[in-house]
Design a protein around this motif. Structure first.
Motif, PDB file in Angstrom:
ATOM      1  N   TYR A 178       0.837  -1.206   0.000  1.00 48.99           N
ATOM      2  CA  TYR A 178       0.000   0.000   0.000  1.00 48.99           C
ATOM      3  C   TYR A 178       0.871   1.255   0.000  1.00 48.99           C
ATOM      4  O   TYR A 178       2.003   1.241   0.481  1.00 48.99           O
ATOM      5  N   TRP A 179       0.253   2.335  -0.470  1.00 50.00           N
ATOM      6  CA  TRP A 179       0.779   3.671  -0.223  1.00 50.00           C
ATOM      7  C   TRP A 179      -0.273   4.458   0.548  1.00 50.00           C
ATOM      8  O   TRP A 179      -1.441   4.508   0.136  1.00 50.00           O
ATOM      9  N   TYR A 180       0.160   5.056   1.651  1.00 50.31           N
ATOM     10  CA  TYR A 180      -0.683   5.939   2.437  1.00 50.31           C
ATOM     11  C   TYR A 180      -0.013   7.315   2.458  1.00 50.31           C
ATOM     12  O   TYR A 180       1.200   7.428   2.484  1.00 50.31           O
ATOM     13  N   LYS A 181      -0.855   8.353   2.498  1.00 48.29           N
ATOM     14  CA  LYS A 181      -0.363   9.720   2.623  1.00 48.29           C
ATOM     15  C   LYS A 181      -0.802  10.267   3.973  1.00 48.29           C
ATOM     16  O   LYS A 181      -1.979  10.155   4.328  1.00 48.29           O
ATOM     17  N   GLN A 182       0.125  10.857   4.730  1.00 47.59           N
ATOM     18  CA  GLN A 182      -0.226  11.481   5.999  1.00 47.59           C
ATOM     19  C   GLN A 182       0.059  12.973   5.892  1.00 47.59           C
ATOM     20  O   GLN A 182       1.204  13.383   5.732  1.00 47.59           O
ATOM     21  N   ASP A 183      -1.002  13.771   5.995  1.00 44.77           N
ATOM     22  CA  ASP A 183      -0.838  15.213   5.842  1.00 44.77           C
ATOM     23  C   ASP A 183      -0.405  15.864   7.146  1.00 44.77           C
ATOM     24  O   ASP A 183      -0.157  15.189   8.144  1.00 44.77           O
ATOM     25  N   SER A 184      -0.334  17.184   7.111  1.00 47.52           N
ATOM     26  CA  SER A 184       0.176  17.934   8.269  1.00 47.52           C
ATOM     27  C   SER A 184      -0.724  17.793   9.490  1.00 47.52           C
ATOM     28  O   SER A 184      -0.286  17.997  10.613  1.00 47.52           O
ATOM     29  N   LYS A 185      -1.987  17.415   9.272  1.00 43.05           N
ATOM     30  CA  LYS A 185      -2.908  17.202  10.391  1.00 43.05           C
ATOM     31  C   LYS A 185      -2.906  15.739  10.832  1.00 43.05           C
ATOM     32  O   LYS A 185      -3.768  15.319  11.600  1.00 43.05           O
ATOM     33  N   LYS A 186      -1.962  14.990  10.317  1.00 46.99           N
ATOM     34  CA  LYS A 186      -1.756  13.573  10.689  1.00 46.99           C
ATOM     35  C   LYS A 186      -2.832  12.637  10.133  1.00 46.99           C
ATOM     36  O   LYS A 186      -2.920  11.492  10.568  1.00 46.99           O
ATOM     37  N   PHE A 187      -3.639  13.121   9.190  1.00 46.14           N
ATOM     38  CA  PHE A 187      -4.665  12.263   8.620  1.00 46.14           C
ATOM     39  C   PHE A 187      -3.997  11.256   7.684  1.00 46.14           C
ATOM     40  O   PHE A 187      -3.322  11.636   6.729  1.00 46.14           O
ATOM     41  N   LEU A 188      -4.211   9.959   7.961  1.00 43.23           N
ATOM     42  CA  LEU A 188      -3.638   8.867   7.174  1.00 43.23           C
ATOM     43  C   LEU A 188      -4.635   8.423   6.122  1.00 43.23           C
ATOM     44  O   LEU A 188      -5.654   7.818   6.440  1.00 43.23           O
ATOM     45  N   LYS A 189      -4.316   8.673   4.863  1.00 42.79           N
ATOM     46  CA  LYS A 189      -5.290   8.356   3.817  1.00 42.79           C
ATOM     47  C   LYS A 189      -4.684   7.382   2.820  1.00 42.79           C
ATOM     48  O   LYS A 189      -3.573   7.602   2.325  1.00 42.79           O
ATOM     49  N   ILE A 190      -5.432   6.312   2.519  1.00 43.09           N
ATOM     50  CA  ILE A 190      -4.935   5.334   1.559  1.00 43.09           C
ATOM     51  C   ILE A 190      -4.944   5.934   0.163  1.00 43.09           C
ATOM     52  O   ILE A 190      -5.840   6.690  -0.212  1.00 43.09           O
ATOM     53  N   MET A 191      -3.894   5.600  -0.589  1.00 38.42           N
ATOM     54  CA  MET A 191      -3.808   6.069  -1.972  1.00 38.42           C
ATOM     55  C   MET A 191      -3.978   4.892  -2.931  1.00 38.42           C
ATOM     56  O   MET A 191      -4.816   4.897  -3.814  1.00 38.42           O
ATOM     57  N   PHE A 192      -3.125   3.909  -2.769  1.00 38.90           N
ATOM     58  CA  PHE A 192      -3.109   2.765  -3.671  1.00 38.90           C
ATOM     59  C   PHE A 192      -2.859   1.478  -2.892  1.00 38.90           C
ATOM     60  O   PHE A 192      -2.280   1.488  -1.813  1.00 38.90           O
ATOM     61  N   SER A 207       2.742  -3.048   4.053  1.00 37.66           N
ATOM     62  CA  SER A 207       2.443  -4.347   3.457  1.00 37.66           C
ATOM     63  C   SER A 207       1.609  -5.146   4.436  1.00 37.66           C
ATOM     64  O   SER A 207       1.599  -4.875   5.648  1.00 37.66           O
ATOM     65  N   SER A 208       0.889  -6.131   3.914  1.00 44.52           N
ATOM     66  CA  SER A 208       0.137  -7.028   4.782  1.00 44.52           C
ATOM     67  C   SER A 208       0.093  -8.409   4.145  1.00 44.52           C
ATOM     68  O   SER A 208       0.213  -8.559   2.926  1.00 44.52           O
ATOM     69  N   GLY A 209      -0.096  -9.411   5.026  1.00 46.56           N
ATOM     70  CA  GLY A 209      -0.108 -10.778   4.547  1.00 46.56           C
ATOM     71  C   GLY A 209      -1.507 -11.243   4.228  1.00 46.56           C
ATOM     72  O   GLY A 209      -2.411 -10.460   3.974  1.00 46.56           O
ATOM     73  N   SER A 210      -1.700 -12.554   4.259  1.00 48.60           N
ATOM     74  CA  SER A 210      -3.005 -13.133   3.937  1.00 48.60           C
ATOM     75  C   SER A 210      -3.585 -13.794   5.179  1.00 48.60           C
ATOM     76  O   SER A 210      -2.960 -13.801   6.245  1.00 48.60           O
ATOM     77  N   GLY A 211      -4.770 -14.335   5.070  1.00 51.35           N
ATOM     78  CA  GLY A 211      -5.414 -15.002   6.184  1.00 51.35           C
ATOM     79  C   GLY A 211      -5.640 -14.043   7.326  1.00 51.35           C
ATOM     80  O   GLY A 211      -6.101 -12.919   7.137  1.00 51.35           O
TER      81      GLY A 211
END
Lengths: 112, 114
Positions: free
Chosen positions: B33-47, B93-97
């Motif tokens: 994954y790619w996540y973006k964290q802005d100056s307000k600490k908001f973690l937003k998924i991108m891809f 990254s994350s696994g399965s199951g």
């Protein structure tokens, strides 16, 4: 849909307890809790799957109320090392449950 | 050994430039994954990619293009950088199951656009 966390910030003295809440307007498959210390990456704490289970990690535990689509993180006898921003992440039920959407975070400060 | 590693750690560049961030994981996970964290600490998924296949593409400007040459690598290329792109970008990254969506984050790349 972004989950809503409350409170936005908490200040504690060492040894005090805190509760952080996370709620969703959509049916959830799972709730995830992460802690991020300043300047570092978020670190996984625990996952709660639908079924209302409660999990624990040392003096940190969490519950998931499936009926209310709410989760709470309980920090007991807080330590200085608990300071950081706590994020809940939610995965929705049905269909695309392969995406974790995070709340805006709760800043926890534990003072001596 | 670092589980999820990103390079560079810091990136300072001017508006209009093109830059890339690289990510590698040695956990054997299928999903990155790619996540973006802005100056307000908001973690937003991108891809998100699963086994090199794009499975999540949030509302991200097409100036951002992810590339996954294999399941251990996920790079992010950004064209024509804008001031608003300044943020910390986290690879995960994350696994399965039971490990699915148990995210292991890299240490982040702090991008500053001037």
């Amino acid at each position: 849909q972004q989950p809503v966390q409350s409170p936005q910030a908490v200040i504690l003295r060492e040894g005090e307890d805190a509760v952080i809440n996370c709620s969703s307007s959509k049916a959830l498959y799972s709730v995830h809790w992460y802690r991020q210390k300043h300047g570092e990456a978020p670190v996984f704490l625990m996952i709660l799957l639908k079924g209302g289970e409660q999990k624990g990690h040392e003096k940190i535990s969490a519950s998931f109320n499936e009926k209310k689509q709410q989760s709470s993180l309980y920090l007991t006898a807080s330590q200085l090392s608990y300071s950081g921003t706590y994020f809940c992440g939610t995965a929705l039920s049905g269909g695309s449950n392969y995406k974790l959407t995070f709340g805006k975070g709760t800043l926890l400060t534990v003072n001596p | 050994d670092t589980a999820v590693s990103q390079t560079p750690k810091y990136l300072v560049t001017q508006m209009g430039n093109d830059k890339s961030i690289k990510c590698e994981q040695n956990l054997g996970h299928d999903t990155m994954y790619w996540y973006k964290q802005d100056s307000k600490k908001f973690l937003k998924i991108m891809f998100s990619y699963n086994n090199k296949e794009l499975i999540i593409n949030e509302t991200v400007p097409n100036r951002f293009s992810p590339k996954s040459p294999d399941k251990a690598h996920l790079n992010l290329h950004i064209n024509s950088l804008e001031l608003g792109d300044s943020a910390v970008y986290f690879c995960a990254s994350s696994g399965s199951g039971q490990g699915f969506l148990l995210l292991h984050f890299g240490n982040g790349t702090r991008l500053t656009v001037t």
